[in-house]
Scaffold this motif. Structure first.
Motif, PDB file in Angstrom:
ATOM      1  N   HIS A 194      41.222  39.007  58.919  1.00 55.78           N
ATOM      2  CA  HIS A 194      42.211  37.923  58.899  1.00 55.78           C
ATOM      3  C   HIS A 194      43.640  38.463  58.841  1.00 55.78           C
ATOM      4  O   HIS A 194      44.592  37.709  59.089  1.00 55.78           O
ATOM      5  N   LEU A 195      43.775  39.734  58.510  1.00 58.54           N
ATOM      6  CA  LEU A 195      45.122  40.314  58.387  1.00 58.54           C
ATOM      7  C   LEU A 195      45.667  40.792  59.718  1.00 58.54           C
ATOM      8  O   LEU A 195      46.814  41.219  59.817  1.00 58.54           O
ATOM      9  N   SER A 196      44.824  40.730  60.767  1.00 58.96           N
ATOM     10  CA  SER A 196      45.261  41.178  62.086  1.00 58.96           C
ATOM     11  C   SER A 196      46.292  40.201  62.632  1.00 58.96           C
ATOM     12  O   SER A 196      46.080  38.998  62.649  1.00 58.96           O
TER      13      SER A 196
ATOM     14  N   ASP B 194      39.270  35.990  39.578  1.00 60.73           N
ATOM     15  CA  ASP B 194      38.690  36.975  40.483  1.00 60.73           C
ATOM     16  C   ASP B 194      39.411  36.929  41.830  1.00 60.73           C
ATOM     17  O   ASP B 194      39.715  37.971  42.425  1.00 60.73           O
ATOM     18  N   PHE B 195      39.696  35.731  42.306  1.00 63.84           N
ATOM     19  CA  PHE B 195      40.469  35.525  43.540  1.00 63.84           C
ATOM     20  C   PHE B 195      41.807  36.261  43.431  1.00 63.84           C
ATOM     21  O   PHE B 195      42.229  36.965  44.353  1.00 63.84           O
ATOM     22  N   HIS B 196      42.456  36.107  42.283  1.00 59.79           N
ATOM     23  CA  HIS B 196      43.774  36.700  42.054  1.00 59.79           C
ATOM     24  C   HIS B 196      43.714  38.232  42.082  1.00 59.79           C
ATOM     25  O   HIS B 196      44.593  38.882  42.660  1.00 59.79           O
ATOM     26  N   HIS B 197      42.692  38.798  41.466  1.00 55.75           N
ATOM     27  CA  HIS B 197      42.552  40.259  41.474  1.00 55.75           C
ATOM     28  C   HIS B 197      42.373  40.785  42.898  1.00 55.75           C
ATOM     29  O   HIS B 197      42.889  41.851  43.253  1.00 55.75           O
ATOM     30  N   ARG B 198      41.646  40.046  43.721  1.00 53.41           N
ATOM     31  CA  ARG B 198      41.466  40.439  45.123  1.00 53.41           C
ATOM     32  C   ARG B 198      42.786  40.340  45.890  1.00 53.41           C
ATOM     33  O   ARG B 198      43.094  41.202  46.723  1.00 53.41           O
ATOM     34  N   ILE B 199      43.554  39.292  45.608  1.00 55.61           N
ATOM     35  CA  ILE B 199      44.873  39.127  46.243  1.00 55.61           C
ATOM     36  C   ILE B 199      45.760  40.325  45.926  1.00 55.61           C
ATOM     37  O   ILE B 199      46.414  40.899  46.805  1.00 55.61           O
ATOM     38  N   GLU B 200      45.791  40.708  44.659  1.00 56.80           N
ATOM     39  CA  GLU B 200      46.622  41.846  44.240  1.00 56.80           C
ATOM     40  C   GLU B 200      46.190  43.131  44.939  1.00 56.80           C
ATOM     41  O   GLU B 200      47.031  43.918  45.394  1.00 56.80           O
ATOM     42  N   ALA B 201      44.875  43.343  45.027  1.00 59.80           N
ATOM     43  CA  ALA B 201      44.354  44.552  45.666  1.00 59.80           C
ATOM     44  C   ALA B 201      44.704  44.583  47.148  1.00 59.80           C
ATOM     45  O   ALA B 201      45.105  45.626  47.694  1.00 59.80           O
ATOM     46  N   LEU B 202      44.585  43.435  47.813  1.00 65.15           N
ATOM     47  CA  LEU B 202      44.862  43.362  49.249  1.00 65.15           C
ATOM     48  C   LEU B 202      46.353  43.508  49.520  1.00 65.15           C
ATOM     49  O   LEU B 202      46.763  44.137  50.505  1.00 65.15           O
ATOM     50  N   ASN B 203      47.164  42.938  48.652  1.00 61.24           N
ATOM     51  CA  ASN B 203      48.616  43.047  48.805  1.00 61.24           C
ATOM     52  C   ASN B 203      49.050  44.501  48.720  1.00 61.24           C
ATOM     53  O   ASN B 203      49.912  44.958  49.478  1.00 61.24           O
ATOM     54  N   GLU B 204      48.414  45.243  47.818  1.00 64.51           N
ATOM     55  CA  GLU B 204      48.712  46.673  47.683  1.00 64.51           C
ATOM     56  C   GLU B 204      48.174  47.444  48.887  1.00 64.51           C
ATOM     57  O   GLU B 204      48.832  48.353  49.403  1.00 64.51           O
TER      58      GLU B 204
ATOM     59  N   ARG C 274      52.264  31.269  48.000  1.00 66.71           N
ATOM     60  CA  ARG C 274      53.401  31.159  48.916  1.00 66.71           C
ATOM     61  C   ARG C 274      54.705  31.255  48.128  1.00 66.71           C
ATOM     62  O   ARG C 274      55.643  31.948  48.540  1.00 66.71           O
ATOM     63  N   ASP C 275      54.753  30.587  46.983  1.00 67.29           N
ATOM     64  CA  ASP C 275      55.952  30.648  46.129  1.00 67.29           C
ATOM     65  C   ASP C 275      56.166  32.055  45.568  1.00 67.29           C
ATOM     66  O   ASP C 275      57.285  32.423  45.221  1.00 67.29           O
ATOM     67  N   ALA C 276      55.060  32.815  45.473  1.00 65.67           N
ATOM     68  CA  ALA C 276      55.160  34.194  44.975  1.00 65.67           C
ATOM     69  C   ALA C 276      55.384  35.191  46.113  1.00 65.67           C
ATOM     70  O   ALA C 276      55.313  36.402  45.912  1.00 65.67           O
ATOM     71  N   ASN C 277      55.653  34.662  47.326  1.00 66.92           N
ATOM     72  CA  ASN C 277      55.929  35.484  48.516  1.00 66.92           C
ATOM     73  C   ASN C 277      54.751  36.377  48.926  1.00 66.92           C
ATOM     74  O   ASN C 277      54.938  37.488  49.412  1.00 66.92           O
ATOM     75  N   ILE C 278      53.534  35.874  48.714  1.00 68.50           N
ATOM     76  CA  ILE C 278      52.342  36.568  49.194  1.00 68.50           C
ATOM     77  C   ILE C 278      52.039  36.078  50.607  1.00 68.50           C
ATOM     78  O   ILE C 278      52.017  34.869  50.856  1.00 68.50           O
ATOM     79  N   ASP C 279      51.817  37.010  51.527  1.00 72.28           N
ATOM     80  CA  ASP C 279      51.511  36.667  52.923  1.00 72.28           C
ATOM     81  C   ASP C 279      50.321  35.706  52.980  1.00 72.28           C
ATOM     82  O   ASP C 279      49.284  35.940  52.355  1.00 72.28           O
ATOM     83  N   GLY C 280      50.463  34.639  53.752  1.00 72.96           N
ATOM     84  CA  GLY C 280      49.392  33.649  53.885  1.00 72.96           C
ATOM     85  C   GLY C 280      48.103  34.235  54.426  1.00 72.96           C
ATOM     86  O   GLY C 280      47.009  33.748  54.105  1.00 72.96           O
ATOM     87  N   ASN C 281      48.200  35.285  55.245  1.00 75.35           N
ATOM     88  CA  ASN C 281      46.994  35.919  55.795  1.00 75.35           C
ATOM     89  C   ASN C 281      46.178  36.615  54.706  1.00 75.35           C
ATOM     90  O   ASN C 281      44.952  36.711  54.805  1.00 75.35           O
TER      91      ASN C 281
ATOM     92  N   VAL D 195      41.056  36.500  51.525  1.00 73.03           N
ATOM     93  CA  VAL D 195      40.280  36.368  50.282  1.00 73.03           C
ATOM     94  C   VAL D 195      39.475  35.073  50.291  1.00 73.03           C
ATOM     95  O   VAL D 195      38.299  35.050  49.915  1.00 73.03           O
ATOM     96  N   LEU D 196      40.092  33.992  50.757  1.00 72.90           N
ATOM     97  CA  LEU D 196      39.396  32.702  50.816  1.00 72.90           C
ATOM     98  C   LEU D 196      38.121  32.805  51.657  1.00 72.90           C
ATOM     99  O   LEU D 196      37.121  32.138  51.369  1.00 72.90           O
ATOM    100  N   ALA D 197      38.132  33.653  52.671  1.00 72.19           N
ATOM    101  CA  ALA D 197      36.989  33.791  53.581  1.00 72.19           C
ATOM    102  C   ALA D 197      35.723  34.273  52.878  1.00 72.19           C
ATOM    103  O   ALA D 197      34.616  34.044  53.366  1.00 72.19           O
ATOM    104  N   VAL D 198      35.867  34.954  51.725  1.00 69.44           N
ATOM    105  CA  VAL D 198      34.677  35.437  51.008  1.00 69.44           C
ATOM    106  C   VAL D 198      34.336  34.548  49.808  1.00 69.44           C
ATOM    107  O   VAL D 198      33.419  34.850  49.042  1.00 69.44           O
ATOM    108  N   SER D 199      35.076  33.448  49.638  1.00 69.70           N
ATOM    109  CA  SER D 199      34.773  32.380  48.673  1.00 69.70           C
ATOM    110  C   SER D 199      34.493  32.838  47.242  1.00 69.70           C
ATOM    111  O   SER D 199      33.419  32.565  46.694  1.00 69.70           O
ATOM    112  N   PRO D 200      35.429  33.523  46.590  1.00 66.06           N
ATOM    113  CA  PRO D 200      35.211  33.849  45.169  1.00 66.06           C
ATOM    114  C   PRO D 200      35.138  32.561  44.338  1.00 66.06           C
ATOM    115  O   PRO D 200      35.869  31.611  44.600  1.00 66.06           O
TER     116      PRO D 200
END
Length: 275
Positions: free
Chosen positions: A272-274, A148-158, A126-133, A138-143
């Motif tokens: 979850h991004l819908s 690994d969680f972070h790499h998925r966040i970066e990929a989804l953000n892109e 949130r502090d890094a301005n990443i959308d909560g959705n 990513v949390l839904a697939v429980s890395p």
């Protein structure tokens, strides 16, 4: 800091001295991480020991009260794992740390500690301005690993910045809704039951991608590849009725869209991004 000087005077190596000096880092938001492997190891161990020990005797934070600064410890740990690029299984680390404590420490507190740390991770993004959705997807697939969680966040953000992402997000939500009342064990993907050109094309594309992406953890490349499915998925839903009257046809179509969903779930649950 003084402990580091004392260690040097006492004949310890520079590495030990630096590790002693750095082991409380990061002490606050924006503080430097430990600069050495030894400093990182001691910092992680101390923070995890504190988290599991205090939580394990029922003294975790409540509301705004956090007398043992566990939020700071959790965030410090997560920053080290992400920013120093250390791939550790957080669940295993929590379990291992709990076992090292006295028997009075509740071993069953592992899930509470994990959830607490995930909430700190949510605040970090949130502090890094990443959308909560994106975080929730990513949390839904429980890395297991925060890195690994972070790499998925970066990929989804892109991924969300692509023009085709909205259509794929809606398609995933549609697939999730269709599969909600379906039993995976009763589904069977029989290619001979796929008679429409659109479903044949989707089957061929998903088979090819499944083989190509199998075992990959390059999440940005996976999401780029999945973007190429847009037209094929759109065509499938425009031309194919999933819940066909013929049970074998229906079963194959359900299994096919489940395969599509599993491809996306290898990174995150983008339904979850819908909005």
């Amino acid at each position: 800091v003084m402990g580091g000087y004392y260690a040097l005077i006492d004949g310890e190596s520079n590495e030990v001295s630096v590790a002693i000096r750095e082991h409380y880092q990061p002490r606050f938001a924006g503080d430097d991480l430990p600069s050495t492997d030894a400093g990182i190891a001691v910092s992680l161990a101390d923070k995890m020991d504190t988290l599991t020990g205090i939580y394990g005797i029922g003294q975790g934070p409540t509301g705004s009260k956090d007398p043992y600064a566990l939020r700071r410890s959790a965030l410090g740990m997560l920053r080290i794992l992400l920013e120093a690029k250390i791939d550790l299984n957080l669940n295993s680390l929590i379990d291992f740390s709990l076992i090292l404590h006295l028997k009075e420490v509740d071993r069953k507190s592992a899930s509470d500690i994990y959830n607490f740390m995930m909430e700190r991770l949510k605040a970090y993004y949130r502090d890094a301005n990443i959308d909560g959705n994106i975080y929730e997807a990513v949390l839904a697939v429980s890395p297991n690993s925060p890195l690994d969680f972070h790499h998925r966040i970066e990929a989804l953000n892109e991924f969300t910045k692509s023009a085709n992402s909205k259509s794929l997000i809606e398609a995933n939500k549609r697939i999730a809704n269709i599969l909600k009342d379906s039993n995976e064990q009763l589904e069977e993907l029989n290619p001979d039951m796929l008679v429409e050109d659109s479903e044949k094309s989707l089957f061929k594309a998903t088979e090819s991608l499944s083989n190509e992406l199998s075992g990959s953890k390059n999440y940005k490349e996976i999401m780029k590849s999945l973007l190429n499915l847009k037209e094929t998925i759109d065509s499938f839903f425009d031309n194919v009725m999933v819940n066909a009257e013929d049970e074998k046809v229906k079963s194959s179509r359900l299994a096919l869209i489940r395969k599509v969903r599993h491809l996306f779930l290898s990174v995150a649950d983008i339904s979850h991004l819908s909005s």
